[in-house]
Design an enzyme around this catalytic site. Structure first.
Site, PDB file in Angstrom:
ATOM      1  N   ASP A  15      25.870   2.842  42.665  1.00 13.71           N
ATOM      2  CA  ASP A  15      26.070   1.379  42.739  1.00 13.71           C
ATOM      3  C   ASP A  15      26.546   0.718  41.443  1.00 13.71           C
ATOM      4  OD1 ASP A  15      25.050   1.964  45.212  1.00 13.71           O
ATOM      5  OD2 ASP A  15      23.376   0.565  45.135  1.00 13.71           O
ATOM      6  N   ASP A  53      26.904  -0.067  47.372  1.00 11.45           N
ATOM      7  CA  ASP A  53      26.139  -0.994  48.214  1.00 11.45           C
ATOM      8  C   ASP A  53      27.169  -1.865  48.945  1.00 11.45           C
ATOM      9  OD1 ASP A  53      23.285  -1.446  48.589  1.00 11.45           O
ATOM     10  OD2 ASP A  53      23.526  -3.429  47.681  1.00 11.45           O
ATOM     11  N   HIS A  55      27.423  -4.629  52.029  1.00  8.11           N
ATOM     12  CA  HIS A  55      26.718  -5.442  53.015  1.00  8.11           C
ATOM     13  C   HIS A  55      27.647  -6.419  53.742  1.00  8.11           C
ATOM     14  CE1 HIS A  55      22.988  -3.996  51.356  1.00  8.11           C
ATOM     15  NE2 HIS A  55      23.093  -4.646  50.222  1.00  8.11           N
ATOM     16  N   HIS A  59      23.721 -10.254  55.798  1.00  9.17           N
ATOM     17  CA  HIS A  59      22.791  -9.117  55.758  1.00  9.17           C
ATOM     18  C   HIS A  59      21.335  -9.579  55.680  1.00  9.17           C
ATOM     19  CE1 HIS A  59      21.016  -5.303  54.101  1.00  9.17           C
ATOM     20  NE2 HIS A  59      21.724  -4.880  55.127  1.00  9.17           N
ATOM     21  N   HIS A  88      24.737 -10.295  47.675  1.00 10.53           N
ATOM     22  CA  HIS A  88      25.382  -9.373  46.730  1.00 10.53           C
ATOM     23  C   HIS A  88      26.146  -8.311  47.493  1.00 10.53           C
ATOM     24  CE1 HIS A  88      21.678  -7.294  47.891  1.00 10.53           C
ATOM     25  NE2 HIS A  88      22.331  -6.174  47.638  1.00 10.53           N
ATOM     26  N   LYS A 113      26.701   2.180  51.885  1.00 11.30           N
ATOM     27  CA  LYS A 113      25.383   2.070  52.503  1.00 11.30           C
ATOM     28  C   LYS A 113      24.965   0.613  52.579  1.00 11.30           C
ATOM     29  CE  LYS A 113      23.318   2.691  47.996  1.00 11.30           C
ATOM     30  NZ  LYS A 113      22.779   1.334  47.852  1.00 11.30           N
ATOM     31  N   CYS A 158      17.884   1.487  43.965  1.00  8.52           N
ATOM     32  CA  CYS A 158      18.778   2.459  44.598  1.00  8.52           C
ATOM     33  C   CYS A 158      18.754   3.829  43.935  1.00  8.52           C
ATOM     34  CB  CYS A 158      20.185   1.882  44.691  1.00  8.52           C
ATOM     35  SG  CYS A 158      20.219   0.506  45.870  1.00  8.52           S
TER      36      CYS A 158
END
Ligand code: VGL
Ligand code: ZN
Length: 211
Positions: A15, A53, A55, A59, A88, A113, A158
């Site tokens: 990330d 990451d 989203h 989310h 984010h 993810k 993470c």
């Protein structure tokens, strides 16, 4: 102690995205400081995997989606307690992009993810429901790789969850501490190191590899 990196070992870079870097919406203090070190470490590895990451705008992990809730408060979801975050890493936005300062042209896989609206995913291996797999273990198993060495952001979310799930998947997992930075919200960093130790995750410094 110098750790010899073998051709089968994998550097997992977690990330390294603009929203987690200074100026980003969920900035991790000092996140930019680790980029040069990650690039140096990357030159020692034949296998490099990145996580991202990723989203949707609505989310479930975003405080903005829950009336009366502020970032860093928690809520209970079907799969357990969820920390709420500032918006984010919304897919397609600049904050979701990987740092352009990363010099890892030989990276072989980017695993995204957190794209299911109703499930968070700190771990690169499985989502927070502990059922939905990302495919990372499938990829690594098929490639017949060696040990996993983790770097990136954030140590206590993470990186830690990816490390623990990697160990549970049967991998020898090591976190390179000075190539990570933490959010450290409400004791989360100390808890993460304790959880990683319990899971058998090793903790080293970059000098243990670089000398
Ligand atoms: C992360 C909080 C929310 C991380 C991702 O990369 O550690 N933390 N989403
Ligand atoms: Zn996230």
């Amino acid at each position: 102690m110098t750790i010899e990196i073998s051709p089968e070992d994998v550097l997992v870079v977690v990330d390294m995205q603009y929203d987690f870097l200074p100026g980003g919406s969920l900035a991790v203090a000092g996140g930019d400081e680790i980029v040069p070190l990650i690039n140096t470490l990357g030159r020692h590895f034949g296998n490099v995997v990145l996580t991202q990451d990723w989203h949707p705008a609505e989310h479930v992990s975003f405080a903005s989606q829950h009336d009366g809730k502020a970032p860093f408060e928690t809520i209970e979801l079907d799969y357990g307690t969820q920390v709420l975050w500032p918006d984010h890493c919304v897919w397609g936005t600049p904050g979701a992009e990987l740092s352009r300062e990363l010099a890892l042209p030989h990276a072989q896989l980017i695993i995204r993810k957190g794209y299911n609206r109703l499930i968070d995913s700190y771990s690169g291996f499985q989502e927070a429901d502990r059922q939905t797999l990302t495919g990372l273990a499938g990829y690594l198993n098929e490639r017949d790789v060696g040990r996993l060495f983790l770097v990136g952001l954030a140590t206590d979310f993470c990186v830690a969850w990816t490390a623990i799930d990697g160990a549970a998947a049967g991998y020898d997992v090591t976190v390179i501490e000075d190539a990570t930075r933490a959010i450290d919200n409400a004791g989360s960093l100390g808890q993460a190191w304790a959880d990683m130790a319990d899971a058998g995750v090793a903790r080293i410094m970059s000098k243990d590899i670089l000398g």
